[in-house]
Scaffold this active site. Structure first.
Site, PDB file in Angstrom:
ATOM      1  N   ARG B 183     -13.805  10.035 -24.146  1.00  8.88           N
ATOM      2  CA  ARG B 183     -14.626  10.471 -23.424  1.00  8.88           C
ATOM      3  C   ARG B 183     -15.314  11.200 -25.118  1.00  8.88           C
ATOM      4  O   ARG B 183     -14.493  12.231 -25.730  1.00  8.88           O
ATOM      5  CB  ARG B 183     -14.277  11.620 -22.550  1.00  8.88           C
ATOM      6  CG  ARG B 183     -13.898  11.616 -21.285  1.00  8.88           C
ATOM      7  CD  ARG B 183     -15.197  11.207 -20.445  1.00  8.88           C
ATOM      8  NE  ARG B 183     -14.349  11.317 -19.059  1.00  8.88           N
ATOM      9  CZ  ARG B 183     -14.492  10.127 -18.668  1.00  8.88           C
ATOM     10  NH1 ARG B 183     -15.089   8.784 -20.043  1.00  8.88           N
ATOM     11  NH2 ARG B 183     -14.190   9.507 -17.275  1.00  8.88           N
ATOM     12  N   HIS B 231     -21.194   3.293 -24.366  1.00 11.09           N
ATOM     13  CA  HIS B 231     -20.373   3.387 -22.831  1.00 11.09           C
ATOM     14  C   HIS B 231     -19.870   2.733 -21.835  1.00 11.09           C
ATOM     15  O   HIS B 231     -20.923   2.436 -20.528  1.00 11.09           O
ATOM     16  CB  HIS B 231     -20.737   4.965 -22.305  1.00 11.09           C
ATOM     17  CG  HIS B 231     -19.642   5.388 -21.419  1.00 11.09           C
ATOM     18  ND1 HIS B 231     -19.530   7.304 -20.948  1.00 11.09           N
ATOM     19  CD2 HIS B 231     -18.328   4.615 -21.046  1.00 11.09           C
ATOM     20  CE1 HIS B 231     -18.523   7.116 -20.243  1.00 11.09           C
ATOM     21  NE2 HIS B 231     -17.448   5.556 -20.323  1.00 11.09           N
TER      22      HIS B 231
END
Lengths: 268, 268
Positions: B183, B231
């Site tokens: 993350r 991502h």
């Protein structure tokens, strides 16, 4: 026994007792094109397990790079742009391997393990589990129409020289990809440029050239859809090569077959 | 049962009969940081087989890219320079995976299959064949000193936020590599830039950011040793997600455990 790579021409009459000449690598084209090796001398090549693994991993890495659309993200990165794209569904990216010899078979096996649909084209039909095997001109056409990523791992012979040409590229689906890890002489350079410029090919990953090193003024260096590695897809590791050479020396003394014999008629 | 991703805050009192909330992805940090989900509601996450395979292949592709020195060849290509280099000996490139959960274990397994030495660091010691498991601050230090490529796949919790910082980078061997697929909040951005500029890190491959999308004026876009993907390392496929959600709906009705339960105390 002689072990050679890029040997000078006209040297063979200095070695009247020669039984065997080994190519220090998977390609034997430099032995075949030298017509002066006496017919009584047997030819072989050095193909080690690591050579196969390196090639398989090099091709897998590029196939994943294509499937995950990383080239697109690199381009976007150069424009500071965030533009996510889902990967290709693997079932929409069948891979066609031209040449199913020692290296081609290793590539096919690894791509299969990663759930890619694999086709192969070779001189004779090969029985490899989960690989759709094609042969002959019709087989080539059929494979080329069905696949999207093409890997060239053919031996270089009179029959395969210039085989990567407009006729082949034009039979491919639009926006296909080429991973060329065979020999520079397989490729007709101007035909590759036409295929890229007409969107038959999206990108070409080239590891081999004619001549090598690729001259610094060559057009390929600056083409945005040509990606160059300097003939490093697979390198023979000295320790493994030494082992196979020693074995083939013993085979020569004992009149046994070489580990990887080369057929002069077939040219590989 | 609710299935959520980036849900608006303060919505839960509209659903008095809720038994289960599922995160539509492997990370559950967005459920944990929302303190307003009633304690009686059980939390879970959706982790499908394809999610694990995509992540494993994304990391393998980058590890091979590093081992084969392709970034070097890309730089040389931009200067029209032919400069072959042998690949890294795999034994000199141990990979340290931070986080050995569902995704981390899948990555470890695949890297192992390709003959990389794999270390892992996690909250508890994991028994995974051929993976050297570390835990605690000493274990982390020991792993960081021994590895050259680092993969971050930790869950985002209060304890792991900002864990990719100068203290960690400075403990690494010089010219290590970072593949960050956890993350954005794991990473202290200025510490990454220091590590790259002082050659602690050779290159960083980043797939996650805080915030996302990464703003177009962000320094990361133009840093020559930062490589950005938006991502996309692993995306949950709708068909597989639907199957797990249906199963967890049945589990909820039948008072059975969820497929991938989330522990509120641990935060994942």
């Amino acid at each position: 026994l002689a072990v050679t790579w890029d040997h000078p021409s006209g040297i063979w009459d200095q070695f009247p007792n020669l039984d065997t000449v080994l190519s220090l690598g998977a390609g034997a084209d430099h032995l075949i094109t030298d017509g002066s090796i006496p017919p009584s001398v047997q030819l072989g090549r050095v193909v080690t397990p690591s050579l196969k693994q390196q090639m398989a991993e090099f091709v897998l890495m590029h196939v994943l790079w294509i499937q995950r659309k990383i080239e697109h993200f690199r381009t976007q990165e150069s424009h500071s742009r965030w533009d996510p794209k889902a990967p290709w569904d693997k079932s929409k990216l069948p891979v066609g391997i031209m040449g199913l010899g020692e290296l081609g078979s290793a590539v096919a096996y690894l791509l299969n393990q990663h759930d890619f649909e694999v086709h192969g084209w070779s001189r004779t039909i090969k029985e490899i589990p989960d690989v759709i095997s094609h042969t002959g001109p019709h087989g080539r056409q059929s494979m080329v129409e069905q696949c999207r990523i093409f890997v060239c791992l053919l031996p270089l012979t009179n029959k395969t020289k210039g085989i990567l040409n407009s006729r082949l590229f034009n039979a491919m689906p639009d926006n296909s990809w080429l991973i060329h890890v065979g020999r520079g002489e397989h490729l007709v350079e101007e035909d590759l440029l036409s295929a890229l410029n007409s969107d038959k090919l999206a990108d070409a990953y080239l590891d081999v050239f004619d001549p090598e090193p690729l001259p610094s003024e060559h057009l390929f260096w600056t083409h945005p859809n040509i990606h160059i590695t300097p003939h490093i897809a697979s390198l023979t590791p000295p320790d493994e090569a030494a082992e196979q050479i020693a074995q083939d020396y013993r085979n020569t003394l004992n009149k046994q077959a070489l580990t990887h014999p080369v057929d002069r008629e077939l040219g590989y």
